[in-house]
Enzyme design. Structure first.
Site, PDB file in Angstrom:
ATOM      1  N   ARG A  47      50.893 -12.287   0.828  1.00  0.00           N
ATOM      2  CA  ARG A  47      51.812 -13.342   0.374  1.00  0.00           C
ATOM      3  C   ARG A  47      52.536 -12.876  -0.882  1.00  0.00           C
ATOM      4  O   ARG A  47      53.717 -13.115  -1.066  1.00  0.00           O
ATOM      5  CB  ARG A  47      51.039 -14.628   0.109  1.00  0.00           C
ATOM      6  CG  ARG A  47      50.891 -15.502   1.337  1.00  0.00           C
ATOM      7  CD  ARG A  47      50.237 -14.782   2.509  1.00  0.00           C
ATOM      8  NE  ARG A  47      50.087 -15.613   3.681  1.00  0.00           N
ATOM      9  CZ  ARG A  47      49.008 -16.361   3.937  1.00  0.00           C
ATOM     10  NH1 ARG A  47      47.957 -16.338   3.134  1.00  0.00           N
ATOM     11  NH2 ARG A  47      48.963 -17.096   5.026  1.00  0.00           N
ATOM     12  N   ASP A  61      49.580 -10.275   7.024  1.00  0.00           N
ATOM     13  CA  ASP A  61      49.820 -11.692   7.308  1.00  0.00           C
ATOM     14  C   ASP A  61      51.293 -11.830   7.684  1.00  0.00           C
ATOM     15  O   ASP A  61      51.998 -10.824   7.831  1.00  0.00           O
ATOM     16  CB  ASP A  61      49.450 -12.577   6.096  1.00  0.00           C
ATOM     17  CG  ASP A  61      48.902 -13.928   6.543  1.00  0.00           C
ATOM     18  OD1 ASP A  61      49.649 -14.645   7.222  1.00  0.00           O
ATOM     19  OD2 ASP A  61      47.748 -14.248   6.233  1.00  0.00           O
ATOM     20  N   HIS A 114      48.889 -15.203  12.464  1.00  0.00           N
ATOM     21  CA  HIS A 114      49.280 -14.635  11.158  1.00  0.00           C
ATOM     22  C   HIS A 114      49.884 -13.238  11.290  1.00  0.00           C
ATOM     23  O   HIS A 114      49.684 -12.392  10.414  1.00  0.00           O
ATOM     24  CB  HIS A 114      48.053 -14.582  10.232  1.00  0.00           C
ATOM     25  CG  HIS A 114      47.645 -15.930   9.717  1.00  0.00           C
ATOM     26  ND1 HIS A 114      48.191 -16.505   8.605  1.00  0.00           N
ATOM     27  CD2 HIS A 114      46.734 -16.831  10.176  1.00  0.00           C
ATOM     28  CE1 HIS A 114      47.648 -17.687   8.390  1.00  0.00           C
ATOM     29  NE2 HIS A 114      46.764 -17.922   9.344  1.00  0.00           N
ATOM     30  N   GLU A 168      43.501 -19.775  12.434  1.00  0.00           N
ATOM     31  CA  GLU A 168      44.755 -20.511  12.581  1.00  0.00           C
ATOM     32  C   GLU A 168      45.706 -19.890  13.607  1.00  0.00           C
ATOM     33  O   GLU A 168      46.881 -19.671  13.309  1.00  0.00           O
ATOM     34  CB  GLU A 168      45.448 -20.614  11.213  1.00  0.00           C
ATOM     35  CG  GLU A 168      44.601 -21.373  10.200  1.00  0.00           C
ATOM     36  CD  GLU A 168      45.185 -21.399   8.798  1.00  0.00           C
ATOM     37  OE1 GLU A 168      45.032 -22.414   8.124  1.00  0.00           O
ATOM     38  OE2 GLU A 168      45.780 -20.374   8.370  1.00  0.00           O
ATOM     39  N   TRP A 188      34.921 -20.776   6.600  1.00  0.00           N
ATOM     40  CA  TRP A 188      35.910 -21.255   5.612  1.00  0.00           C
ATOM     41  C   TRP A 188      36.248 -22.727   5.789  1.00  0.00           C
ATOM     42  O   TRP A 188      36.560 -23.400   4.838  1.00  0.00           O
ATOM     43  CB  TRP A 188      37.169 -20.389   5.657  1.00  0.00           C
ATOM     44  CG  TRP A 188      38.076 -20.599   6.826  1.00  0.00           C
ATOM     45  CD1 TRP A 188      37.943 -20.058   8.073  1.00  0.00           C
ATOM     46  CD2 TRP A 188      39.263 -21.393   6.873  1.00  0.00           C
ATOM     47  NE1 TRP A 188      38.967 -20.468   8.888  1.00  0.00           N
ATOM     48  CE2 TRP A 188      39.803 -21.295   8.176  1.00  0.00           C
ATOM     49  CE3 TRP A 188      39.942 -22.183   5.943  1.00  0.00           C
ATOM     50  CZ2 TRP A 188      40.971 -21.948   8.577  1.00  0.00           C
ATOM     51  CZ3 TRP A 188      41.109 -22.841   6.334  1.00  0.00           C
ATOM     52  CH2 TRP A 188      41.604 -22.718   7.631  1.00  0.00           C
ATOM     53  N   TYR A 236      37.586 -21.841  -2.602  1.00  0.00           N
ATOM     54  CA  TYR A 236      39.000 -21.481  -2.499  1.00  0.00           C
ATOM     55  C   TYR A 236      39.617 -21.458  -3.892  1.00  0.00           C
ATOM     56  O   TYR A 236      39.983 -22.479  -4.467  1.00  0.00           O
ATOM     57  CB  TYR A 236      39.725 -22.431  -1.529  1.00  0.00           C
ATOM     58  CG  TYR A 236      39.763 -21.837  -0.131  1.00  0.00           C
ATOM     59  CD1 TYR A 236      38.623 -21.231   0.408  1.00  0.00           C
ATOM     60  CD2 TYR A 236      40.921 -21.823   0.635  1.00  0.00           C
ATOM     61  CE1 TYR A 236      38.640 -20.648   1.660  1.00  0.00           C
ATOM     62  CE2 TYR A 236      40.948 -21.238   1.901  1.00  0.00           C
ATOM     63  CZ  TYR A 236      39.801 -20.657   2.404  1.00  0.00           C
ATOM     64  OH  TYR A 236      39.812 -20.069   3.644  1.00  0.00           O
ATOM     65  N   ASP A 246      42.355 -20.351  -4.820  1.00  0.00           N
ATOM     66  CA  ASP A 246      43.806 -20.556  -4.908  1.00  0.00           C
ATOM     67  C   ASP A 246      44.137 -22.023  -5.158  1.00  0.00           C
ATOM     68  O   ASP A 246      45.265 -22.344  -5.529  1.00  0.00           O
ATOM     69  CB  ASP A 246      44.515 -20.081  -3.633  1.00  0.00           C
ATOM     70  CG  ASP A 246      44.052 -20.822  -2.388  1.00  0.00           C
ATOM     71  OD1 ASP A 246      42.848 -21.121  -2.278  1.00  0.00           O
ATOM     72  OD2 ASP A 246      44.899 -21.117  -1.515  1.00  0.00           O
ATOM     73  N   GLU A 297      49.884 -17.383  -1.960  1.00  0.00           N
ATOM     74  CA  GLU A 297      51.206 -17.995  -1.743  1.00  0.00           C
ATOM     75  C   GLU A 297      51.828 -18.421  -3.070  1.00  0.00           C
ATOM     76  O   GLU A 297      53.001 -18.179  -3.322  1.00  0.00           O
ATOM     77  CB  GLU A 297      51.087 -19.242  -0.851  1.00  0.00           C
ATOM     78  CG  GLU A 297      50.898 -18.962   0.625  1.00  0.00           C
ATOM     79  CD  GLU A 297      49.437 -18.972   1.010  1.00  0.00           C
ATOM     80  OE1 GLU A 297      48.579 -18.703   0.134  1.00  0.00           O
ATOM     81  OE2 GLU A 297      49.138 -19.241   2.186  1.00  0.00           O
TER      82      GLU A 297
END
Ligand code: ACM
Length: 663
Positions: A197, A226, A300, A376, A442, A467, A469, A515
């Site tokens: 990212r 990604d 991703h 995802e 996760w 996490y 982030d 991100e």
């Protein structure tokens, strides 16, 4: 019984030994002052520099006296394996003191002695160590070099804060006499760094590895690919980095950015060459950090598809995503990708591609595991694809979701053929991969619990505790991120759930998605102090865990980080402000993560200070267009940031926050 003894020892350390050390240091200082006249400075220093170890060791006993580090102190080691470690120690000491200590191979002696045990000591295992500091010597002994390395990290934390300086500085280079026995609770103590990212240079990655190794983390999970950039050179697939490593330059909130415009050059990005990776791997190895590379498939994969669009079902021409929103999330874990970012599980060319990728990845990274992602993955494009439908028929399934299980099993075979083990995000459990595959949980702990029940090895890295982030404090003043996780909550993480066999829990990992982390200073800000809390979860015994003790040590590490030039968040000093609606009234509930702060507030539009109302217990807001202003103080000094919340915000957050933070 054994646990009980350790618990007692831990409490003893923090309550009695701190006191004890203070008394002893004071006695020593008083004696010293009679001859030197430096009383005030030394008392201040003795209090300031009392040991504040993170992560907390298994057992530490403070002893009488101090060891004085001087330019004449020698480092001796009994085994060539300790040479590299003594060099690291010399370098650290030289940076801060300006002294070039000498190191030599010999047995015993005085000074700093690094010793590999000739007869292994079962108690401390492969990563544990004994550290004994007396007025005449510092002795670190371990079964393996890793243990000596960790002993040295502890030793450096026993030295005054000035040891963190990157340039020679003055300090009383004393080390308190101690006896420490220490070994880790978990074998996997990880941090995941997302370099897709946002790109971090080779030097930055090395700096980060050095920082986490000091906290006794032993794993860097390197998220190399990604939608937003492919960061590892694959010589047999040059377009992956020629095209996949670069995107158009954009600024501002990730996921709200503008699409590339026609003809716009892709100028933001970068990648690591084989040479870079070998250098980083060697640097990590010298610090006992294993790098686990991640190639995130089959979702991703937009950066890979920008280079090789033929590998998706749609074969749509896509660009390396600069942070635009290309997915819709429906709040219950389901989502839709508006652009196809998935590899086609029904195309043999995809597996040939992955074979090439994993051949080079396996060659570059000496560790046991390769991470294959698996998270995802949107199946909408698969469902409409003729080849995927044919594959479903062949597999005798009507569920497109089953194609991910098929895909991950094929990937597992490829990775196994390269002599490595596969690890992946907990979604891969859904496809029934073999129990040889390790699972990284996760989406909460449940994936990990289920995986352990099935006999998989598990790393716990749930969003709820790990996490890094996420925002770490008051939403209105932290840089924007869609979720929050405070240091206190990280510290409360217990990675082994009740009824789960601990032998399957390899350990713990903090994930730093980037991100909203555009550069290294912000990476540090998001990492610390929460990674300190996580380091303690990963290393220290469960018994003796205490947030208040940790918070005291954390504040001392703030001072150390400041001297080291490491950026860290001071969000723990800000008030926690929550609200709830009760009988049609809005009630304000406040607390602080750090115990000895006072909260002052106003609701009359004025700026709060320590003459404003002091928060004692939840209160109802009176009617009116009120703005709540809040500030924290320690004693007479403001310490937290000003928080300003209009009524609309106070109403919006009613009942939404984690009440456990108020405890
Ligand atoms: C993840 O956070 N998507 C693993």
């Amino acid at each position: 019984m054994f646990a009980q003894i350790k618990l007692t020892e831990c409490y003893f350390y923090y309550f009695a030994h701190m006191q004890n050390l203070l008394v002893k240091m004071k006695r020593f200082i008083i004696a010293y002052l009679l001859t030197s006249g430096m009383v005030a400075t030394l008392i201040a220093q003795s209090v300031k520099d009392m040991p504040a170890l993170i992560p907390r060791p298994v057992n530490m006993q403070l002893k009488e006296g101090i060891f004085k580090l001087t330019p004449n102190v020698k480092i001796t080691y009994n085994d060539e394996a300790a040479l590299q470690i003594s060099t690291l120690l010399m370098e650290r000491l030289q940076k801060a003191t300006g002294w070039q200590l000498k190191a030599q191979k010999s047995v015993g002696g005085s000074g700093i002695i690094l010793q590999i045990n000739r007869i292994p000591d079962d108690k401390i295992g492969n990563e544990g160590y004994y550290l004994k500091v007396s007025p005449s010597a510092v002795q670190i002994s371990a079964n393996q070099p890793a243990g000596l390395f960790y002993g040295i990290q502890t030793l450096l934390q026993l030295l005054p804060t000035a040891i963190e300086s990157n340039t020679p500085t003055y300090a009383n280079w004393y080390i308190p006499a101690v006896e420490i026995t220490d070994y880790p609770r978990f074998t996997w103590r990880g941090i995941m760094l997302d370099v897709s990212r946002h790109f971090f240079t080779k030097e930055e990655v090395k700096r980060y590895i050095d920082q986490i190794a000091r906290l006794k983390f032993n794993t860097l999970h390197w998220h190399l690919t990604d939608d937003n950039g492919w960061r590892i050179e694959i010589k047999s697939l040059p377009k992956l980095t020629e095209i996949g490593a670069w995107r158009v330059e954009r600024h501002g909130y990730f996921n709200m950015r503008k699409d590339p415009q026609p003809g716009e050059p892709a100028t933001y990005g970068g990648y690591y060459t084989h040479e870079d990776i070998r250098e980083i791997v060697a640097y990590a190895q010298a610090r006992y950090v294993t790098i686990v590379p991640e190639i995130d498939v089959p979702g991703h994969s937009m950066a890979a598809l920008a280079a090789y669009p033929e590998l998706s079902c749609t074969q749509q021409k896509v660009y390396v995503n600069p942070g635009t929103a290309f997915s819709e999330w429906y709040g219950n874990g389901t989502f839709k990708m508006l652009v196809d970012n998935t590899l086609n599980p029904a195309d043999e060319k995809v597996y040939e591609f992955l074979d090439k990728v994993f051949t080079e990845v396996a060659m570059l990274f000496p560790g046991e595991y390769i991470h294959a992602g698996g998270d995802e993955c949107y199946k909408g494009y698969w469902a409409n694809d003729a080849r995927c439908q044919a594959l479903m028929k062949q597999l005798k399934t009507r569920h497109v979701e089953d194609l991910q299980g098929y895909f991950m099993s094929r990937v597992e075979k490829i990775i196994r053929s390269k002599g490595k083990k596969m690890i992946g995000w907990d979604e891969i459990l859904e496809g029934g991969v073999s129990t040889e595959v390790a699972i990284m949980s996760w989406r909460g702990m449940k994936g990990g619990i289920e995986a352990a029940r099935e006999g998989h090895r598990v790393v716990m890295s749930p969003t709820t505790y790990a996490y890094l982030d996420y925002q770490q404090g008051e939403a209105s003043i932290e840089p924007p991120v869609y979720a929050a996780l405070r240091a206190k909550k990280v510290y409360s993480f217990e990675p082994v759930p009740p009824d789960t066999d601990p032998q399957y829990i390899m350990g713990v990992q903090g994930n730093v998605w980037t991100e909203q982390i555009p550069h290294f200073r912000q990476l540090e800000y998001m990492t610390y102090p929460r990674a300190w809390a996580l380091a303690e979860v990963a290393w220290s015994p469960r018994e003796g865990k205490n947030w208040h003790h940790f918070a005291t040590r954390m504040e001392k590490h703030f001072a150390r980080a400041s001297v080291a030039g490491i950026n860290y968040a001071k969000s723990v000093y800000d008030a926690i402000v929550q609200t709830e609606q009760k009988n049609n009234k809005l009630t304000v509930l406040m607390a602080t993560e750090i115990p000895d702060l006072h909260i002052y507030y106003t609701i009359d539009g004025s700026m709060p200070d320590n003459h404003s109302p002091r928060y004692g217990k939840p209160f109802e807001l009176p009617e009116g267009p009120i703005t709540l202003r809040v500030i924290t103080y320690r004693g007479n000094q403001p310490i937290g940031r000003l928080i300003t919340l209009p009524l609309s915000e106070l109403e919006k957050r009613a009942g939404k926050d984690d009440r456990s933070l108020l405890d």
